[in-house]
Design an enzyme around this catalytic site. Sequence first.
Site, mmCIF file in Angstrom:
data_model
loop_
_atom_site.group_PDB
_atom_site.id
_atom_site.type_symbol
_atom_site.label_atom_id
_atom_site.label_comp_id
_atom_site.label_asym_id
_atom_site.label_seq_id
_atom_site.Cartn_x
_atom_site.Cartn_y
_atom_site.Cartn_z
ATOM 1 N N GLU A 639 0.818 -1.202 0.000
ATOM 2 C CA GLU A 639 0.000 0.000 0.000
ATOM 3 C C GLU A 639 0.855 1.256 0.000
ATOM 4 O OE1 GLU A 639 -4.058 1.597 2.236
ATOM 5 O OE2 GLU A 639 -2.765 0.123 3.215
ATOM 6 N N THR A 839 -3.931 5.443 8.417
ATOM 7 C CA THR A 839 -2.824 6.302 8.023
ATOM 8 C C THR A 839 -3.021 6.920 6.644
ATOM 9 O OG1 THR A 839 -1.628 4.362 7.174
ATOM 10 C CG2 THR A 839 -1.185 5.018 9.446
ATOM 11 N N CYS A 840 -3.874 6.316 5.814
ATOM 12 C CA CYS A 840 -4.135 6.911 4.500
ATOM 13 C C CYS A 840 -4.817 8.265 4.639
ATOM 14 C CB CYS A 840 -5.019 5.984 3.664
ATOM 15 S SG CYS A 840 -4.298 4.371 3.335
ATOM 16 N N PHE A 841 -5.614 8.427 5.697
ATOM 17 C CA PHE A 841 -6.398 9.641 5.857
ATOM 18 C C PHE A 841 -5.997 10.441 7.088
ATOM 19 C CE2 PHE A 841 -9.091 6.101 4.294
ATOM 20 C CZ PHE A 841 -9.180 6.486 2.959
#
Length: 873
Positions: A639, A839-841
């Site tokens: 990712e 952690t993506c957002f």
Amino acid sequence: QTRGVASSSAQRPRPSSSSTRPTARVQISSHPSSAPSATIMSTPGAYAITQSSQMRMFRVTVPNRIRPGETFMVHAGTQVIPITCPPNCGPGAQLQISVPQNINRAVTSRGRPLLNNSGMGVLTAVDGGVVGGGAVSMNEVTRRMNEQMNLFEDSERTLNGDDSNTGNANSGATDTPSETPQPQPRAYDVRVPEHVQPGQTFPVNVEGTTMSIVCPQNVRPGSTVRINPPAHLFLNSINNSNTNNSTSTTTNTNQPATTTATDLDRPPEELNGPTIMDNSNHNNSPPPQITNQTYEVLVPPGVRPNQPFSIMAGGQQVLVTCPSNAGPGQRIRFVLPVARHQHQNRPGSNPNKTDTQNIGSSKTSSMTNTPIINYNTKDGWVRTIRITDMKFQWIRTEQGDIDHNQRFQIDKSAYVKKLKFLRGNDERLRTGELKLVPASKASTPSSLTINEDDTTSPNTSSSNSSKEILSYPQIILMQSKTFDNKSKWIQGICKNQLEYPWNKGHMRICVRRSHLLEDSMNAILSLSNDDMRKIWRFEFMGEIGVDAGGLAREWFHLITSQLMDADNGLFISSSHNQMCMTINPTSNISHSEDHLYYYRFMGRVMGKALFDRQLVSGHLVKYLYKHVLGWPVTFHDLEEVDQDLYKNLKELTQMDKEQVEYTCLDFTVTEEILGEKRVVELVEGGKDMEVNGDNLPEYLEANLKYRLMDRIKPQLSELLLGFYDVIPETLLTVLDFNELELLLCGLPNIDLKDWKDHTIYSGKCRKRKDQDQTIQWFWEIVENDFDQEMRARLLQFVTGTSGVPSRGFSVLQGNDGNIKKFMIHSIDAEPGAFPTSHTCFNRLELPIYKSKEEMYDKLKVAVTTSATGFTLE
């Protein structure tokens, strides 16, 4: 005496592609002149400041079948050097040679480099590797030397012999028939000399050929080990014409013979061990006493002979192999080194028992000092100690049993980098074979030794005396300490054990500010591994200033800033987190002729920064830190590389097996470089292999290996080699990847007001925002209860990195490059619920706890264990 090691000009010259191995001077009668010479530091480069010429004298015998003018190899101390037989000498003649003490350094005479135009080392490509980017093909001499080093793998599999036997430093090999006779190779029994410890090398003469043997970890002095040297390694042989039963080996006259030189300068007292500075104890407590503890355990159900199983012993995960004559339910014993205060100095503790349940038996209860332990592990990947050779190994357990599943599973499979060190054409810059292997197949030494020359390189022949400076019990004790304690401990090992004292030589790095990157790379890549562990002093030429620490900090900041700059073409921003950088797989476009030099340089700079307690500018993606530490990488690490690819591959696993083949995929990937598309096969013949439900696991595995290793293998290999030129990998086993980032990049200076002002709220607290009780408790904990380290760990937990944008939290970005401010999303608290993160957002999901104390406990556990088993969504 000042000896210049490197020099450069405005335009950096390219290093020569020829071998740069220095040749020792041969003298028949007298010592060489050691008159001091002075060098004016008027040109950029790295200069070694020493007090004497440091020449060492050796005596060597010319091997059989060597004629005048021919070359043969000599083991001189810790170096292997070529010697040309003088015109008036022949086989059996005694030669006296003088060798610089640090022969692997680019020694200069009166400021003129002897090796190549710039003094910079030459990179070597491994056999089968890609030549280019600054790396040249491995020459024949280096290739043969690496073949000899492969004997280490054979000696690791030998059995213990009779402990009552003794030997000497130059042990002879006794030819004995092996249990399974084979025509080639032949088996030889070798006695380990008295002073040789596990991990050290000692020379052995086999039919006229001298080779280096590494003492296995499970073998002690006086034991007998069996070796099977390949026949093609016999570079010369003794032809005994007076004995009918003599053994003759065909010699290739095109290959130089190898012999061992006797050091004439080393005083006898050095054989008792090197002089090593005391390692300072930061907490003023006495060092732990290392003792061997015997344990007894029941073989678990389902375990077959010679099959490994995991247990808890002394509070540590241990990997034990079931003996060939044992089975389930039988008791077996093993010995494990432990620190004494692991069992003592605790109220009510018994030093002879572990914390696990006592089995209880009339036979075992009468045993003294033998704790009895039960089989007890937990699920997930765990680093264990392998009893057979005392190496760290990763295992995964399923409900207490080791998971032996060999097929790829996205939620279970993991891989670890394996780097095999090899000699390079230039002894200052070793090379290595890098690959990604299943996590359970990788291992790391659990101890660290230095010899009389302070050499810690695993592929350098060690001298006869060495000392262990780091042991398995010390590592285990430190793994459970706080980050601050770990940091001080690593600094103590580097400063007091690995660093060269000032009076033994130090380095002066002279660079021009206008050509900072070129001058610095020329200088640093001209140094040997020993030079990397000396004290450095920096000088910006044309500027008045004395380096008392400030110039060094500025140099590390400027160099790493330039190397990490995306415009430089070496690193690019991660698609997952714009604050983190990853290796640019197309770096050869911006630096076509020498891009690999920059990665070796970057690795050395990172290692030296950790060694000298300096900081680097820029954060790397998580999976690169894992590669440095030797931690497992998993499917979820994809990712960070390509979020779209990660999602698409994950969707394939949710499809019916019959539907997968209709996706029209094969084992290839298509990449676009400067507008040109190219197809890359993930496996050999991949363009002719269609993906279907049966081979989908192999397709996912191939994608993982390509994205996390193969795509950047040349660059990553040089980065790791440069880092390990300074920091031994064993020293890093006490850290997790979050702690490594904090050590290299430092604890950030966080503006709490800016953090709070640019935080958004959702969920149960969306209406009241910072007036909500849960939110108020959160900020009180962050401001009053969390120190600088815990705040940095909280950022790592939520955003994936401890870095803060230069313009503050108002420009915090998500994985898509858009602004994604720090978000707290409050949810109902289920029993035992911990905070989680996306952690993506940059989003923290915070349960609504009943008390501030409960929130503090749960939040602390979440942020401190995120690297060691806590799930990040």
